[in-house]
Write an enzyme that holds these catalytic residues in place. Structure first.
Site, PDB file in Angstrom:
ATOM      1  N   GLY A   1      -3.947  -8.204  -0.843  1.00  0.00           N
ATOM      2  CA  GLY A   1      -4.572  -7.693   0.370  1.00  0.00           C
ATOM      3  C   GLY A   1      -3.795  -8.107   1.614  1.00  0.00           C
TER       4      GLY A   1
ATOM      5  N   CYS B   1     -10.420  -2.301   2.985  1.00  0.00           N
ATOM      6  CA  CYS B   1     -10.487  -2.248   1.519  1.00  0.00           C
ATOM      7  C   CYS B   1     -11.831  -2.755   0.967  1.00  0.00           C
ATOM      8  CB  CYS B   1      -9.335  -3.033   0.924  1.00  0.00           C
ATOM      9  SG  CYS B   1      -9.080  -4.636   1.683  1.00  0.00           S
TER      10      CYS B   1
ATOM     11  N   HIS C   1     -10.192  -6.709  -5.498  1.00  0.00           N
ATOM     12  CA  HIS C   1     -11.190  -7.534  -4.811  1.00  0.00           C
ATOM     13  C   HIS C   1     -12.517  -7.490  -5.572  1.00  0.00           C
ATOM     14  CE1 HIS C   1      -8.372  -7.798  -1.634  1.00  0.00           C
ATOM     15  NE2 HIS C   1      -8.953  -7.069  -0.707  1.00  0.00           N
TER      16      HIS C   1
ATOM     17  N   VAL D   1       0.837  -1.205   0.000  1.00  0.00           N
ATOM     18  CA  VAL D   1       0.000   0.000   0.000  1.00  0.00           C
ATOM     19  C   VAL D   1       0.871   1.255   0.000  1.00  0.00           C
ATOM     20  CG1 VAL D   1      -1.676   1.350   1.348  1.00  0.00           C
ATOM     21  CG2 VAL D   1      -1.986  -1.116   1.087  1.00  0.00           C
TER      22      VAL D   1
END
Ligand code: A2P
Length: 339
Positions: free
Chosen positions: A164, A133, A247, A15
């Site tokens: 993730g 997220c 996602h 990130v």
């Protein structure tokens, strides 16, 4: 225009790297760029705006020493718990990507397209929390629909990418795929995920709680209602799938009254940061491959339930490192500047 000294804690992570990219792309008014990580990667360099910057170790003193005015944290909940107080004490606005402060009542939890007015509450603690997220892309869809039609209940199943879980999640999938194509399937070891992720789907993200839901599932439920200022019954099932990035979510929504998909499409077509891709005759629908490295939430497969005209089903996909983390954090900072 005022420019800000900006720090990223976790700058070497999945990130953190995306945050630097989005700040650059958005031409965020950066006076000084300060990448921070653990002692492990201190001394390495990271590029920003065409220049190389040395990564500094995260310490209690670094925020004051570097005169950081905006500190993005994306190095995990423990690091936020440990160092956010020092950043706040040094006078920085903290935008925290971890779950550590999200549900604290005096910390705003913000998705700018939905509740930008909550940003003003940052004054209480000096912290603005960036949601989970999976929650961010879901509220991009739910908030405009709730405003237009009134939602009574939501059921969601997620299909979450390995990134993730950070760079180590990506490495684990790549390593296992290499073993599989070399016919060494027995060499696949699961360290990051509870089971082999290659050629698998694991209904387990974060830890299991006493109520048999995972923490990730409860984050989606609680955070959605905090952001939308609602008390909507929601149930979630979060699943890790062998997708690298972005996602996907299958969402079932029950409205107060009967709904029709044309009206839903009209609302979502005009919703901020949402792109409608719903042309099934031409096989057009959202997928991780189209969402990756973009800043929008894609929605499609919109259809009314066959048995109850108040129920709608849809599918949404977003790049969780950007929409679900970095881009949302930078959008918060942009709105904060405007206060
Ligand atoms: P480092 O590279 O020094 O380990 P990801 O989410 O991709 O796994 O990345 C996690 C990020 O959090 C990395 O930038 C990592 O830095 C950083 N990090 C991990 N532990 C600490 C710590 N104790 N203090 C500061 N940063 C940390």
């Amino acid at each position: 225009m005022k420019r800000y000294n900006v720090g990223i804690v976790g700058a070497s992570g999945a990130v953190g790297e995306e945050l630097a990219l989005v700040l650059e792309e958005q031409k965020f008014p950066v006076a000084k760029f300060v990448p921070l990580a653990s002692a492990r990667s201190a001394g390495e360099t990271i590029s920003f705006g065409g220049k190389d910057y040395e990564i500094l170790e995260t310490t209690d003193e670094v925020f004051a020493k570097e005169q950081i005015e905006i500190a993005f944290f994306s190095a995990g909940g423990n690091v936020s718990a440990r160092y956010v107080p020092s950043a706040v004490k040094a006078g920085a606005l903290v935008i925290d990507n971890t779950s550590h402060f999200r549900m604290e009542s005096d910390v705003p939890l913000v998705v700018p397209e939905v509740n930008s007015e909550d940003i003003a509450l940052y004054k209480k603690r000096g912290i603005i929390a960036n949601p989970n997220c999976s929650t961010i892309q879901m509220v991009h869809i739910l908030a405009p629909l709730h405003r237009a039609f009134g939602i009574e209940r939501v059921d969601v199943s997620t299909y979450q990418a390995v990134s993730g879980a950070g760079k180590k999640g990506v490495d684990e999938l790549f390593t296992q795929m290499r073993h599989i194509v070399n016919f060494n399937i027995q060499e696949c070891e699961a360290e990051v995920f509870a089971h082999r992720i290659a050629l698998n789907a694991i209904p387990h993200i974060d830890v299991f709680l006493d109520n048999d839901y995972t923490k990730e599932e409860m984050k989606m439920i609680n955070e959605t209602n905090k952001i939308m200022h609602t008390n909507i019954p929601i149930s979630a099932t979060c699943v890790r799938v062998p997708v690298l990035r972005s996602h996907s979510e299958s969402i079932t929504i029950r409205f107060k009254d009967a709904i029709d998909s044309a009206r839903v499409k009209e609302v979502l077509k005009n919703a901020p940061s949402v792109v409608l891709v719903d042309d099934v005759k031409n096989n057009q629908y959202p997928m991780p491959l189209i969402a990756t490295e973009t800043d929008q939430t894609y929605v499609g497969r919109i259809r009314v339930d066959n048995f109850d005209s108040r129920i709608l089903h849809l599918w949404c996909v977003a790049d969780q490192l950007r929409v679900g983390a970095a881009t949302n954090a930078v959008r918060i900072a942009q709105k904060w500047i405007e206060l």
